[in-house]
Design a protein around this motif. Structure first.
Motif, short mmCIF file in Angstrom:
data_model
loop_
_atom_site.label_atom_id
_atom_site.label_comp_id
_atom_site.label_asym_id
_atom_site.label_seq_id
_atom_site.Cartn_x
_atom_site.Cartn_y
_atom_site.Cartn_z
N UNK A 113 0.86 -1.19 0.00
CA UNK A 113 0.00 0.00 0.00
C UNK A 113 0.89 1.24 0.00
N UNK A 114 0.47 2.26 -0.75
CA UNK A 114 1.24 3.50 -0.76
C UNK A 114 0.35 4.67 -0.38
N UNK A 115 0.85 5.64 0.40
CA UNK A 115 2.18 5.61 1.00
C UNK A 115 2.27 4.59 2.14
N UNK A 116 3.45 3.99 2.25
CA UNK A 116 3.73 3.02 3.31
C UNK A 116 4.23 3.84 4.50
N UNK A 117 3.49 3.81 5.60
CA UNK A 117 3.81 4.67 6.74
C UNK A 117 4.56 3.89 7.83
N UNK A 118 5.73 4.39 8.18
CA UNK A 118 6.55 3.72 9.21
C UNK A 118 6.79 4.68 10.37
N UNK A 189 2.48 14.97 8.02
CA UNK A 189 3.45 14.16 7.24
C UNK A 189 2.71 13.13 6.40
N UNK A 190 1.77 12.43 7.01
CA UNK A 190 1.01 11.40 6.29
C UNK A 190 0.15 12.03 5.20
N UNK A 199 6.17 7.05 -1.77
CA UNK A 199 6.14 5.59 -1.59
C UNK A 199 6.16 5.26 -0.10
N UNK A 200 6.97 6.03 0.64
CA UNK A 200 7.16 5.72 2.06
C UNK A 200 7.37 7.00 2.88
N UNK A 201 6.79 7.01 4.07
CA UNK A 201 7.02 8.12 5.01
C UNK A 201 7.59 7.53 6.29
N UNK A 202 8.70 8.12 6.77
CA UNK A 202 9.37 7.67 8.00
C UNK A 202 9.15 8.74 9.05
N UNK A 203 8.52 8.37 10.15
CA UNK A 203 8.15 9.37 11.16
C UNK A 203 8.87 9.14 12.48
N UNK A 233 -2.67 2.90 8.76
CA UNK A 233 -1.39 3.50 9.12
C UNK A 233 -1.29 3.64 10.65
N UNK A 234 -0.09 3.50 11.22
CA UNK A 234 1.16 3.14 10.55
C UNK A 234 1.18 1.66 10.19
N UNK A 235 1.78 1.36 9.04
CA UNK A 235 1.85 -0.02 8.59
C UNK A 235 2.97 -0.78 9.30
N UNK A 236 3.92 -0.01 9.83
CA UNK A 236 5.00 -0.62 10.60
C UNK A 236 5.37 0.28 11.77
N UNK A 237 5.78 -0.35 12.87
CA UNK A 237 6.34 0.40 14.00
C UNK A 237 7.69 -0.25 14.29
N UNK A 238 8.75 0.49 14.00
CA UNK A 238 10.10 -0.04 14.21
C UNK A 238 10.67 0.49 15.52
N UNK A 239 11.22 -0.42 16.32
CA UNK A 239 11.87 -0.03 17.58
C UNK A 239 13.38 -0.08 17.38
N UNK A 240 14.04 1.05 17.64
CA UNK A 240 15.50 1.13 17.51
C UNK A 240 16.13 0.89 18.88
#
Length: 317
Positions: A113-118, A189-190, A199-203, A233-240
């Motif tokens: 899916x676009x935009x892909x929200x992370x 942003x979204x 294509x992708x948004x990084x938040x 959205x968000x399609x992904x939640x990344x933990x750093x």
């Protein structure tokens, strides 16, 4: 040697170099444990258990690995100690989760899916904003239309830092300066990503864990407003996480999972630490795949995580 083969070899060399401290510590101890032994007995397994726990794999994951190896020993009966390393690698690879098609890790992969929200979360100091900058650069290089959102408005340096990365990567950024409403920044942003066919948004989001309740409410609100603009959205939640902090990273990870659904992990600062086992432990305990690992300072040193490559490098004879 072809271009792709060269890239693959370079990646392998970087990972091997990055886990060198972890590998040498583990293999030295393992060598002592199996020296002079013909079979894998209870004493060898006890030693292996201690080696894995002291390498930051964590107690829970270590016990699972030992159980798996015990089952193999029971099944294969006359397992010799030289086969132990091969079995150890196979069982750890089997334990680690792989990437899923709806959350592709490769930078040139198509998004469902676009935009892909992370949405990217993590405490201050783990390399979160730098990771976002590197991801933006790598996605852009792969031909993606990228957008950044500076929703970590609590820390003055975070917005400035992300602005610098947006210029370096030559990607647009949505920001409203320090102390702006993070949910408003995320919403804008979204909305901009949708309007501009990104294509992708990084938040980027704030990471002050000492005030859990307000952070929990803030992240929940950010998540909610994103979903109003783009479905799911968000399609992904990344933990750093900072790999060099070992078990401390595990505690941070558990704290974040209490109030946000983490879909993937990024482990930074793997180079120069002997705590590489945390990659195995945190992924297994949270039941979440590792998406990226940082094995150096360069932009290209943020790599897509390859579980076979990583485990083979960590337990290389």
């Amino acid at each position: 040697m072809g271009f792709l083969e060269k890239i693959g070899l370079k990646k392998k060399e970087k990972v091997e170099k990055g886990v060198e401290k972890s590998r040498s510590g583990i293999m030295k101890k393992l060598g002592k444990a199996i020296a002079g032994k013909k079979t894998v007995d209870a004493a060898v397994l006890d030693d292996l258990e201690e080696i894995l726990i002291t390498s930051d794999v964590g107690v829970k994951t270590t016990l699972e690995i030992i159980d798996r190896i015990e089952a193999r020993v029971a099944r294969d009966k006359y397992l010799n100690s030289s086969e132990l390393q091969k079995i150890l690698r196979e069982e750890i690879i089997a334990l680690l989760k792989d990437h899923t098609p709806d959350k592709p890790a490769e930078f040139d992969a198509e998004f469902p899916q676009k935009p892909h929200i992370v949405m990217i979360v993590g405490v201050n100091g783990v390399g979160k904003t730098t990771t976002i900058g590197k991801l933006a650069h790598l996605y852009k290089k792969a031909g993606k239309n990228v957008m950044l959102g500076a929703a970590d408005t609590f820390r003055a340096a975070a917005v400035d830092q992300l602005q610098i990365w947006s210029e370096r990567a030559d990607v647009p950024i949505i920001q409203q300066g320090q102390n702006a409403d993070p949910a408003a920044v995320a919403y804008d942003t979204v909305a901009a990503a949708k309007a501009r066919s990104a294509d992708i948004a990084l938040i980027d989001t704030a990471g002050r864990l000492h005030n859990k309740k307000s952070l929990m409410q803030e992240l929940a609100k950010i998540k909610r407003v994103m979903g109003k603009v783009v479905d799911h959205a968000p399609h992904e939640v990344l933990l750093v996480l900072d790999a060099s902090t070992g078990q401390n990273a595990m505690q941070q990870a558990k704290a974040f999972t209490e109030f946000v659904d983490i879909t993937g992990l990024v482990l930074t600062k793997l180079d120069g630490t002997a705590k590489g086992g945390i990659v195995i432990g945190v992924s297994n305990e949270l039941d979440v795949p590792v998406k990226y690992i940082g094995v150096g300072e360069d932009i290209e040193d943020l790599q897509v995580f390859d579980r076979e490559l990583f485990v083979n490098a960590m337990f290389k004879e």
